[in-house]
Design a protein around this motif. Structure first.
Motif, short mmCIF file in Angstrom:
data_model
loop_
_atom_site.label_atom_id
_atom_site.label_comp_id
_atom_site.label_asym_id
_atom_site.label_seq_id
_atom_site.Cartn_x
_atom_site.Cartn_y
_atom_site.Cartn_z
N GLN A 42 35.29 47.36 56.76
CA GLN A 42 34.77 46.24 55.96
C GLN A 42 34.80 46.59 54.49
N THR A 43 35.90 47.13 54.10
CA THR A 43 36.02 47.62 52.73
C THR A 43 37.38 47.23 52.17
N ARG A 88 31.31 40.24 48.49
CA ARG A 88 29.96 40.21 49.01
C ARG A 88 29.74 39.05 49.96
N GLN A 128 30.80 39.99 53.29
CA GLN A 128 30.28 41.25 53.80
C GLN A 128 31.23 42.41 53.63
N ILE A 169 32.81 45.44 51.07
CA ILE A 169 32.46 46.27 49.93
C ILE A 169 33.74 46.59 49.18
N PRO A 170 33.78 46.37 47.89
CA PRO A 170 34.94 46.79 47.12
C PRO A 170 34.75 48.20 46.57
N ILE A 171 35.73 49.01 46.72
CA ILE A 171 35.69 50.33 46.07
C ILE A 171 36.69 50.29 44.92
#
Lengths: 334, 334
Positions: B64-65, B90, B93, B95-97
DNA sequence: TTGTAAGCGTTATCAA
DNA sequence: TTGATAACGCTTACAA
């Protein structure tokens, strides 16, 4: 769907066991023949094997990750801070996950939860929306290391800070030295601890020199500084301005310009932070410079050290600030 | 060291099997008695159970990234882009890295590898240092979705772009409309595809109108723009400048100011991007505005849609650019 | 309505 | 020098 290359595939291709592969790839392969070693290493590149992070961390119980929470990545101060953090994180094979909480307490909590779920080893928190609550509820029970910087202060725990009180004094003294006797301070409407100290330093120096100060409150943004100029021009006799950060100063430049007021002829202006932009606006901005990138580096170092070494005693890093005189301040003349 | 609460502990406490717990916690527990359900749910809160992300993702094969690679977080353009990406991520759901590769091919590759290791579901790449090589070597074999934006173009694959050619035309036409006949273009010494189109649009419009153009090459930074002014002033008869991004324009302001040259009296100046700073420098910067936050949002949407739906047909999003006339350009007068 | 057991891809222990 | 095998914490067929 292309299946990912696993350690099993690699072992098979190399004609060895997974143990062999794992050991060799993790630098624990001294005991294997250099022939085997070479074979595995080559195959790794050839087959483009990348170890599965989830599997690895599941057993290692560490995600080699730190979380970083800032109020706003768009603010040059924080983007420079991040630069420093990123550099040190990389040196230590850690990945920083960065979030911009925008001073929104709910968002901040949400992100911290996400970070914890991902079993980050630690957090650098430069955003203060809901900190203490979050710490008690989430960080402590989950035993996650954290370091509060910039907007937060702590009595206990590791500390990376600059001497805000002294910085405030420097700013005041510079203006006083130039002969200014009525000074406007533009400050946040929502003071965090570091800002409070900065302000105290400034005020104390003014008091000691019987310099009159006026206080204008506004958001610490370009827009905030810009709009605050409306209040500023109502003050009579003021000849100098101290903005509590550089970004506000940028707004003040604009506000003054629109009213045909000149820096530094009509108003001397001194900022705080030392962001790169200050050297590009005209006149160049006189400011109190914080070693921002260095702060990021030290923060990461301190946190990582704490992670690797939870029992180490309180670490304290104090970074110097310095007055950088450029073109936006000048001696008062009547 | 506090041991984390596992699903096993929870099951034990609830007097059920792990299956029961897992199903209930994942919203698949309809088949269990409401009594059991309640018990598990309560215990979860009570015991502060947080599912282990690594274990879960190991089996679910999704973190989920998404990864985001930009050349420089310090550049306001990219920090706004990130804002948009973060918002949509967001909502979904995810997550950005985020990584800043600083145009360093090696660094870029390193970060992409790290991202892949962490089994990100997809990548938004706005940095072009070593893209095509990396894509073929890492992304494709690992079957990772990616979206190239801004600095990259693709013939194939999803696309989120603005009309750079048109934007270039708009800029040129504005200057031409104001009567300028000799124009300097400040462009990157290392043109990416979007910039190339931008430039072509500009040049074509000039050609059509028999307007003379001069080309100055410099890095696309404040410093680059600043230093390029030295070349600019050697050009004779030039009355207008087009900088290929806003940040360069900021440097030009400074360079001109130091030589006592006035904007827009001596030189009309038009930038490109529409970053917030343009409204705060004086005179305000005329520019071609890209919908930056929107670009971020759309990019995230497109990528996430592709991730959830790998077979969907090519997605194309084209965002409008617009001329924003402010104070840095004016009609030529002899 | 509930539970057993296999399996995800790794590392680590210990035996060969 | 090497390799079985257990274990990490979770989800999910499949049984019961």
């Amino acid at each position: 769907m292309v299946r990912k290359v696993t350690i099993n595939d690699l072992a098979q291709a190399a004609g060895t066991s997974v143990t062999t592969v794992s050991q060799i790839l993790n630098g624990k392969g001294d005991r294997f023949s250099s022939d085997t070693r070479k074979r595995v290493l080559n195959l790794k590149v050839e087959m483009n094997y990348v170890p599965d992070f989830n599997a690895r961390n599941l057993i290692m119980k560490s995600a080699q990750t730190i979380g970083v929470l800032v109020p706003n990545v768009g603010n040059p101060f924080f983007s420079e801070l991040i630069k420093g953090i990123q550099a040190i994180a990389r040196e230590n094979q850690f990945i920083p996950i960065i979030f911009s909480s925008n001073h929104d307490a709910e968002l901040e909590k949400y992100y911290i939860e996400k970070l914890v779920e991902r079993s980050v080893s630690g957090l650098i928190i430069a955003s203060s929306a809901s900190t203490s609550e979050v710490i008690d509820e989430i960080l402590k029970p989950n035993n996650i290391q954290y370091l509060l910087i910039d907007e937060n202060t702590v009595e206990t725990g590791d500390t990376v800070e600059t001497d805000d009180y002294y910085g405030g004094q420097l700013a005041a003294q510079h203006l006083i030295d130039l002969g200014h006797q009525k000074i406007a301070m533009m400050i946040s409407d929502d003071l965090t601890n570091n800002l409070r100290r900065r302000l105290e330093g400034f005020k104390d120096s003014c008091l000691k020199n019987k310099t009159e100060i006026f206080q204008i409150e506004a958001p610490m943004t370009k827009k905030g500084g810009y709009e605050a100029v409306a209040d500023l021009v109502n003050l009579s006799g003021v000849t100098a301005i101290f903005t509590i950060n550089d970004e506000m100063a940028v707004g003040v430049y604009r506000g003054l310009w629109e009213r045909n007021l000149k820096i530094p002829e009509d108003f001397s202006l001194i900022g705080y932070d030392g962001i790169e932009w200050g050297e590009y606006i005209s006149p160049k901005l006189t400011t109190i410079k914080q070693p921002i990138v260095e702060m990021g580096k030290k923060s990461a170092e301190v946190l990582l050290n704490r992670i690797n070494n939870p029992k180490v005693k309180k670490q304290t890093v104090n970074l110097p600030v310095e007055l950088v005189v450029r073109e936006s301040t000048q001696r008062i003349r009547k």
